[in-house]
Scaffold this active site. Structure first.
Site, mmCIF file in Angstrom:
data_model
loop_
_atom_site.group_PDB
_atom_site.id
_atom_site.type_symbol
_atom_site.label_atom_id
_atom_site.label_comp_id
_atom_site.label_asym_id
_atom_site.label_seq_id
_atom_site.Cartn_x
_atom_site.Cartn_y
_atom_site.Cartn_z
ATOM 1 N N CYS A 121 0.838 -1.197 0.000
ATOM 2 C CA CYS A 121 0.000 0.000 0.000
ATOM 3 C C CYS A 121 0.875 1.251 0.000
ATOM 4 O O CYS A 121 0.636 2.189 -0.758
ATOM 5 C CB CYS A 121 -0.922 -0.011 1.218
ATOM 6 S SG CYS A 121 -2.110 1.354 1.257
ATOM 7 N N CYS A 122 1.898 1.260 0.857
ATOM 8 C CA CYS A 122 2.820 2.402 0.916
ATOM 9 C C CYS A 122 3.500 2.627 -0.428
ATOM 10 O O CYS A 122 3.718 3.772 -0.836
ATOM 11 C CB CYS A 122 3.884 2.178 1.994
ATOM 12 S SG CYS A 122 3.296 2.339 3.691
ATOM 13 N N CYS A 204 -0.813 8.500 7.155
ATOM 14 C CA CYS A 204 -2.179 8.229 6.734
ATOM 15 C C CYS A 204 -3.051 7.934 7.959
ATOM 16 O O CYS A 204 -2.581 7.356 8.945
ATOM 17 C CB CYS A 204 -2.208 7.030 5.788
ATOM 18 S SG CYS A 204 -1.411 7.342 4.195
ATOM 19 N N CYS A 232 8.071 3.449 5.760
ATOM 20 C CA CYS A 232 7.130 3.140 4.689
ATOM 21 C C CYS A 232 7.834 2.826 3.373
ATOM 22 O O CYS A 232 7.217 2.368 2.430
ATOM 23 C CB CYS A 232 6.180 4.322 4.470
ATOM 24 S SG CYS A 232 7.033 5.833 3.972
#
Length: 249
Positions: A121-122, A204, A232
């Site tokens: 996702c990062c 986030c 990340c």
């Protein structure tokens, strides 16, 4: 890292010995004219650097990575910053098709399942957009401070980033959290209200929580993971440190 780069890093460090953050930014703006950029996530450190760049009209591009999962307080801080300085902050977004494929593959909250799914996702939301933002740049300015994490303790004010093949500059590396707050208050710099609620490092919304008393600076990021995995991917690999380092850096 080549001998030439090694020598350039050593030379820049020598020229910046004893320099304060504004001096460092002025040097970078002149040395890498038109090719220096600063990445902000609107945290306290980043707001200090944004102030120095905007208040002194330094020709350093300021950009942010809008992941699409930020806190509303972060967007409010972004708006207040633009209004205060009357300057542009360029936004880079993840590719829509890559986000769609990510969500299809692991769901909207798949990042909670494992370190690998979180890093996936990062990568889509932050790492790939950063690569685009830094394309064509020769210097990348960050708000990294050494006390933020063990990984960052070994960093230098000026490094060579082997991942992005450019100079990485950390003007606030030696600043403390208290020192950063004092500067923000002195110059009435807009800051994220989440800092007043125990949030130290703000990323986030689904992946950030407030830090409890006595916890590490990065404890609020990806708190469900092992404490050794707290990056990340933007700063996960320490920049190559040249053999010709200067004492005190």
């Amino acid at each position: 890292m080549s001998t030439l780069i090694d020598a350039q890093v050593a030379e820049i460090r020598q020229q910046l010995t004893g320099a304060d953050p504004l001096d460092i930014l002025r040097f970078i703006a002149a040395e890498f004219a038109g090719k220096a950029a600063f990445s902000t996530s609107f945290g306290l450190e980043d707001q200090v650097i944004t102030h120095l760049i905007f208040a002194h009209n330094l020709p350093i591009e300021v950009f942010t990575l809008d992941t699409g999962r930020n806190f509303q307080e972060t967007y409010s801080t972004w708006s207040k910053t633009v209004l205060k300085y009357g300057k542009t902050i360029r936004a880079y977004y993840p590719h829509q098709d890559e986000v769609a494929a990510l969500v299809e593959r692991q769901g909207p909250n798949g990042f909670y399942e494992s370190v690998d799914t979180r890093k996936a996702c990062c990568h889509v939301r932050k790492v790939e957009p950063l690569s685009r933002a830094l394309t064509g740049k020769a210097a990348w300015v960050t708000g990294i401070r050494a006390e933020q994490s063990a990984n960052r303790t070994g960093m230098h004010a000026v490094e060579w980033d082997a991942n992005y093949q450019l100079f990485k500059v950390n003007p606030l590396l030696d600043w403390t959290w208290e020192q950063t707050w004092a500067f923000v208050r002195e110059y009435s710099i807009p800051h994220n209200p989440l800092h007043m609620q125990g949030f130290v490092s703000i990323g986030c919304a689904p992946c950030t929580r407030a830090v409890k008393p006595g916890e590490d600076f990065r404890a609020g990021r990806w708190w469900w993971e092992d404490q050794s995995a707290k990056e990340c991917g933007l700063h996960a690999t320490a920049a190559v440190v040249p053999t010709a380092t200067l004492e005190g850096h």
